[in-house]
Design an enzyme around this catalytic site. Sequence first.
Site, PDB file in Angstrom:
ATOM      1  N   GLU A 111       0.813  -1.226   0.000  1.00 58.82           N
ATOM      2  CA  GLU A 111       0.000   0.000   0.000  1.00 58.82           C
ATOM      3  C   GLU A 111       0.842   1.271   0.000  1.00 58.82           C
ATOM      4  OE1 GLU A 111      -2.745  -0.267   3.260  1.00 58.82           O
ATOM      5  OE2 GLU A 111      -4.119  -1.524   2.132  1.00 58.82           O
ATOM      6  N   GLU A 171      -6.818  -7.614  -0.602  1.00 55.00           N
ATOM      7  CA  GLU A 171      -7.314  -7.700   0.774  1.00 55.00           C
ATOM      8  C   GLU A 171      -8.791  -7.334   0.768  1.00 55.00           C
ATOM      9  OE1 GLU A 171      -5.010  -5.276   3.430  1.00 55.00           O
ATOM     10  OE2 GLU A 171      -3.101  -5.982   2.636  1.00 55.00           O
TER      11      GLU A 171
HETATM   12  C1  GAL Z   1      -4.563  -2.651   5.025  1.00 51.46           C
HETATM   13  C2  GAL Z   1      -3.166  -3.205   5.179  1.00 51.46           C
HETATM   14  C3  GAL Z   1      -3.146  -4.473   5.996  1.00 51.46           C
HETATM   15  C4  GAL Z   1      -3.975  -4.307   7.232  1.00 51.46           C
HETATM   16  C5  GAL Z   1      -5.376  -3.906   6.845  1.00 51.46           C
HETATM   17  C6  GAL Z   1      -6.312  -3.741   8.006  1.00 51.46           C
HETATM   18  O1  GAL Z   1      -4.557  -1.301   4.742  1.00 51.46           O
HETATM   19  O2  GAL Z   1      -2.569  -3.469   3.937  1.00 51.46           O
HETATM   20  O3  GAL Z   1      -1.824  -4.784   6.342  1.00 51.46           O
HETATM   21  O4  GAL Z   1      -3.402  -3.344   8.055  1.00 51.46           O
HETATM   22  O5  GAL Z   1      -5.319  -2.681   6.174  1.00 51.46           O
HETATM   23  O6  GAL Z   1      -7.577  -3.359   7.580  1.00 51.46           O
END
Ligand code: GAL
Length: 638
Positions: free
Chosen positions: A144, A316
């Site tokens: 990110e 994710e």
């Molecule tokens: C994303 C990140 C992850 C985790 C997640 C939690 O932004 O890439 O590592 O922190 O958020 O929602």
Amino acid sequence: MQRTLGTCYYPEHWPEEIWHKDATRMAELGLTWVRIGEFSWSRIEPTPGELNWTWLDRAIDTLVSAGLKIVLGTPTATPARWMADRYPDMFAVDQDGKLRGFGSRRHYCFSHEGYRTECRRIVTLIAERYGRGSRIAAWQTDNEYGCHDTVLSYSSAARAAFTRWLEARYDSDIAALNHAWGNVFWSMDYERFDQICLPNLTVTEPNPAHVQAFRRFSSDQVVTFNRDQVEILRAHSDAPIAHNYMGRVTDFDHYKVGNDLEIASWDSYPLGFLEDRVGASAENQRRYARQGDPDFQAFHHDLYRAVGHGRWWVMEQQPGPVNWAPYNPAPLPGMVRFWTWEAFAHGAEAVCYFRWRQAPFAQEQLHAGLLRPDSAEAPAFSEAQQVAEELINAPAVAPSQAPVALIFDYDAEWAWQVQPHGQGLSYFDLVLEHYRALRRAGLSVDIVPPTLRHFDGYSLILAPGLMHLEDGLRTALAAAESQVLYGPRTGARDADFNIPTDPLPPALADLDICIAAVESLRPDMPVPLAEGKGAVTGYLETLDGPAEGLIHAENGPRVAVAANKSVYCAGWLDSAGLDHLIATLCTRAGLATRRMPAGIRVRQTGTEEFWFNHLDEPVETEVGVLPPAGVLRRPLAG
Ligand code: GAL
């Protein structure tokens, strides 16, 4: 390519005894992908130069043996503590001059040469060890970029790099820079490039040309940081390379990073975003609290499809409450399945759930996973299982083109931030509001970059707010067969942030108009449109020239004008005004529309049509009653 599922896993967080069981459960659940490694620098290299690969070797073996495919992340978003001892000046510095230090993540400045060398070193070691053979099926660079406001850094490393960047851009000609920026204003002329500071800590606002140059420079630093890693990985591996972008992080040009990668991916947290960055009204925050905004995720799906040149994933996916928004409700039952299908409807190849198991320690204790901390199934588990079963008979990913192209330009986003002209006026919001109006009219949309030069197949192109319209795009839009919407502010600045005076803007394509005046409006002074068709809010231009009026203000002046296939809209319209504008454009373009009930969205691929109900109550639609969190998928004739 089949649609697939995956998850994000951190073997270094769990005792080795449970890895095998975890891997087996993932495979049994129907997952294909497991992403690992992206925060593991301190375990790979606990002290400088002393490498410990054995645990990672065993983790990879265990996961691969269970039949899973691995996405291996480079660990550069989390340099180990010793790195800070080695390079105490490697941190980013915020606008107020404060150091952004160790103790969480993303603690580095993109311009720090020492840290960049360390990144090349660790990525080389990882690529040499795991690149050959087929154990790694895909790579992720860093994690990110830009999240936690980490692109803009006011460090001394950034200043030195900015000086070099300006010298290259202006051919070492300081007089050219002074002229381009208009530095005669307030005696800001420079004699040498090394006198130019970063545009923070000034008494009042810095020169917008200076700030825009800094924004472009900062974006380029991310592009080259990423490219360093890509070149190394490519030299050792044939597996595709991705990066996981974030929602509404716009401080770097994602298209430029994407041009170096095979796959774009992003991290979709619909409920976190609704609270944190959509900018929804209080009423919509409540209405969609357990479902997420009906357009925000879709907008990013369409944006990142463009960034990935058609190939994109959700790396994710939110599986339950997150920990980081002001409020963190649980999704409505069915929403995890819904979000997964929504991504597939927009062309995703894969959706990976973050994370496999909720962590009982550290920052994200309150972030749900597919499993609870005690390894029992969390609510998302059965929804992922349901999608895995549904995927068995689902068609493969089918590339398709939408009838409408909407241009999104990162450079314009920075330009509006540098000079919004009115409080709260944001390019991102302007484009998103046009996107929402298109979706309320039942249309599927392709978001496209400002570098696109061929618009064949589009009936309608939207280019609102594109502050600097490059000549190549101007010519391509003029040559397109489609209806094209410009404005407000399209072509309002040249490449160096000056108002073009010869001819006055926008002089776009067929439109014989110029902007005679601009004003921004207080929220409590909307300008109503004629016939009760909505209002202009926030921003309004006065048009000169003979073009035919298409939409008028109640008190007479033209708000939108048309000539042949070009339309210019001179104001920021509210949602009723935008619905009217889109309906008018679609009529001109010969595009059929259908009015979507509140909360209902439809998306067509080449072979399927998907209907989504974002409300927590059943909704009657032309394809039947959709239950709360309902998804309807049907093949398209032909
Ligand atoms: C994303 C990140 C992850 C985790 C997640 C939690 O932004 O890439 O590592 O922190 O958020 O929602």
